[in-house]
Design a protein around this motif. Structure first.
Motif, mmCIF file in Angstrom:
data_model
loop_
_atom_site.group_PDB
_atom_site.id
_atom_site.type_symbol
_atom_site.label_atom_id
_atom_site.label_comp_id
_atom_site.label_asym_id
_atom_site.label_seq_id
_atom_site.Cartn_x
_atom_site.Cartn_y
_atom_site.Cartn_z
ATOM 1 N N GLU A 53 0.863 -1.176 0.000
ATOM 2 C CA GLU A 53 0.000 0.000 0.000
ATOM 3 C C GLU A 53 0.898 1.225 0.000
ATOM 4 O OE1 GLU A 53 -4.181 1.304 2.007
ATOM 5 O OE2 GLU A 53 -2.812 0.150 3.223
ATOM 6 N N LEU A 54 0.484 2.240 -0.776
ATOM 7 C CA LEU A 54 1.293 3.440 -0.936
ATOM 8 C C LEU A 54 0.585 4.665 -0.381
ATOM 9 C CD1 LEU A 54 2.350 2.955 -4.672
ATOM 10 C CD2 LEU A 54 3.543 2.135 -2.625
ATOM 11 N N SER A 78 5.095 6.832 -2.013
ATOM 12 C CA SER A 78 6.017 6.146 -1.103
ATOM 13 C C SER A 78 5.297 4.990 -0.407
ATOM 14 C CB SER A 78 6.617 7.117 -0.087
ATOM 15 O OG SER A 78 5.614 7.688 0.727
ATOM 16 N N LEU A 79 6.070 3.993 -0.027
ATOM 17 C CA LEU A 79 5.524 2.777 0.563
ATOM 18 C C LEU A 79 4.974 3.020 1.963
ATOM 19 C CD1 LEU A 79 5.159 -0.276 0.079
ATOM 20 C CD2 LEU A 79 7.439 -0.594 1.076
ATOM 21 N N GLN A 80 3.732 2.596 2.195
ATOM 22 C CA GLN A 80 3.080 2.728 3.494
ATOM 23 C C GLN A 80 3.137 1.410 4.266
ATOM 24 O OE1 GLN A 80 -0.355 1.594 4.505
ATOM 25 N NE2 GLN A 80 -0.214 2.634 6.457
ATOM 26 N N CYS A 81 2.936 0.275 3.572
ATOM 27 C CA CYS A 81 3.054 -1.035 4.212
ATOM 28 C C CYS A 81 3.235 -2.103 3.154
ATOM 29 C CB CYS A 81 1.842 -1.340 5.084
ATOM 30 S SG CYS A 81 0.311 -1.659 4.200
ATOM 31 N N LYS A 141 5.679 8.331 6.720
ATOM 32 C CA LYS A 141 5.762 9.145 5.506
ATOM 33 C C LYS A 141 7.205 9.495 5.151
ATOM 34 C CE LYS A 141 3.241 11.601 2.585
ATOM 35 N NZ LYS A 141 2.759 10.994 1.392
ATOM 36 N N ASN A 142 8.082 9.624 6.183
ATOM 37 C CA ASN A 142 9.485 9.963 5.924
ATOM 38 C C ASN A 142 10.311 8.761 5.458
ATOM 39 O OD1 ASN A 142 10.076 8.459 8.232
ATOM 40 N ND2 ASN A 142 10.640 10.237 9.466
ATOM 41 N N GLY A 143 9.677 7.590 5.339
ATOM 42 C CA GLY A 143 10.365 6.397 4.853
ATOM 43 C C GLY A 143 10.916 5.506 5.953
ATOM 44 N N ASN A 144 10.956 6.012 7.180
ATOM 45 C CA ASN A 144 11.446 5.197 8.293
ATOM 46 C C ASN A 144 10.415 4.139 8.680
ATOM 47 O OD1 ASN A 144 13.770 6.715 8.423
ATOM 48 N ND2 ASN A 144 13.173 7.855 10.242
ATOM 49 N N LEU A 145 10.918 3.071 9.258
ATOM 50 C CA LEU A 145 10.052 1.996 9.720
ATOM 51 C C LEU A 145 9.165 2.477 10.866
ATOM 52 C CD1 LEU A 145 9.431 -1.044 9.355
ATOM 53 C CD2 LEU A 145 11.188 -1.482 11.091
ATOM 54 N N GLN A 184 7.310 -4.543 17.045
ATOM 55 C CA GLN A 184 8.034 -3.337 17.441
ATOM 56 C C GLN A 184 7.456 -2.144 16.706
ATOM 57 O OE1 GLN A 184 12.110 -4.657 16.417
ATOM 58 N NE2 GLN A 184 12.569 -4.139 18.545
ATOM 59 N N TRP A 185 7.383 -0.994 17.420
ATOM 60 C CA TRP A 185 6.951 0.275 16.839
ATOM 61 C C TRP A 185 8.051 1.297 17.052
ATOM 62 C CZ3 TRP A 185 3.814 -3.158 19.247
ATOM 63 C CH2 TRP A 185 2.649 -3.521 18.596
ATOM 64 N N PHE A 186 8.152 2.247 16.101
ATOM 65 C CA PHE A 186 9.219 3.241 16.137
ATOM 66 C C PHE A 186 8.685 4.648 15.943
ATOM 67 C CE2 PHE A 186 10.860 -0.784 14.670
ATOM 68 C CZ PHE A 186 11.979 -0.957 15.457
ATOM 69 N N ARG A 187 9.443 5.624 16.433
ATOM 70 C CA ARG A 187 9.125 7.043 16.253
ATOM 71 C C ARG A 187 9.671 7.508 14.899
ATOM 72 N NH1 ARG A 187 7.481 9.205 21.038
ATOM 73 N NH2 ARG A 187 7.950 7.981 22.893
ATOM 74 N N GLU A 188 9.267 8.720 14.491
ATOM 75 C CA GLU A 188 9.737 9.275 13.214
ATOM 76 C C GLU A 188 11.250 9.390 13.139
ATOM 77 O OE1 GLU A 188 7.908 12.416 11.022
ATOM 78 O OE2 GLU A 188 6.013 12.133 12.087
ATOM 79 N N ASN A 189 11.889 9.619 14.306
ATOM 80 C CA ASN A 189 13.351 9.765 14.319
ATOM 81 C C ASN A 189 14.074 8.419 14.386
ATOM 82 O OD1 ASN A 189 13.014 8.911 16.961
ATOM 83 N ND2 ASN A 189 13.759 10.808 17.890
ATOM 84 N N GLY A 190 13.324 7.308 14.351
ATOM 85 C CA GLY A 190 13.916 5.980 14.375
ATOM 86 C C GLY A 190 14.070 5.395 15.771
ATOM 87 N N GLN A 191 13.852 6.211 16.792
ATOM 88 C CA GLN A 191 13.943 5.710 18.169
ATOM 89 C C GLN A 191 12.781 4.741 18.439
ATOM 90 O OE1 GLN A 191 16.196 6.099 20.496
ATOM 91 N NE2 GLN A 191 17.381 7.855 19.841
ATOM 92 N N PRO A 192 12.993 3.769 19.338
ATOM 93 C CA PRO A 192 11.903 2.846 19.657
ATOM 94 C C PRO A 192 10.754 3.566 20.353
ATOM 95 C CG PRO A 192 13.754 2.497 21.145
ATOM 96 C CD PRO A 192 14.209 3.476 20.100
ATOM 97 N N LEU A 193 9.529 3.088 20.124
ATOM 98 C CA LEU A 193 8.334 3.627 20.765
ATOM 99 C C LEU A 193 7.762 2.581 21.728
ATOM 100 C CD1 LEU A 193 6.083 5.800 20.975
ATOM 101 C CD2 LEU A 193 4.976 4.675 19.050
#
Length: 130
Positions: free
Chosen positions: A18-19, A24-27, A45-49, A65-74
């Motif tokens: 899904e885009l 850009s790839l959403q999932c 949206k920024n391309g990070n996981l 696992q879930w992550f924040r926009e900056n790549g840090q773990p959530l």
């Protein structure tokens, strides 16, 4: 609100993607008999996981696992039959542990610990669960 667009909304068996409206790839992940099955990955949206984990016949299972926009773990934890189970952890925006504790069938159980932004234990609570 961001529009999403499925690449192939009728995938019964095979890889589904899904885009976002910008392309850009959403999932993405495998479909079996029209249901999510196996390892799925979701993106920001920024391309990070954003999140990663497995499905079994459309139900969340195993570690996620879930992550924040900056790549840090959530958040991190596991599912059994679509319900939270075992050790779960949440994190402050700086990546330090916020809290941790156990779930049984979607209910908090036992001792849960809460930490401040430096990683120092600030509170402990007990949960009876169901």
């Amino acid at each position: 609100m961001r529009k999403k667009k499925a690449v192939d909304p009728v995938v019964e068996n095979g890889v589904f993607r899904e885009l976002f409206s910008d392309g850009s790839l959403q999932c993405e992940g495998p479909m079996v008999n029209g249901q999510k099955h196996g390892e799925w990955r979701y993106y920001l949206k920024n391309g990070n996981l954003k999140a990663a984990g497995k499905y079994d016949a459309g139900v969340m299972v195993g570690p996620w696992q879930w992550f924040r926009e900056n790549g840090q773990p959530l958040t991190s934890g596991a599912f059994k039959d679509g319900k939270k189970t075992g050790l779960w952890k949440r994190y402050h925006p700086n990546g330090k542990l916020y809290d941790e504790g156990l779930y049984e069938a979607d209910k908090k159980v036992g001792e849960w610990k809460v930490f401040d932004t430096t990683g120092k234990l600030s509170k402990t609570t007990r949960h009876k669960g169901s």
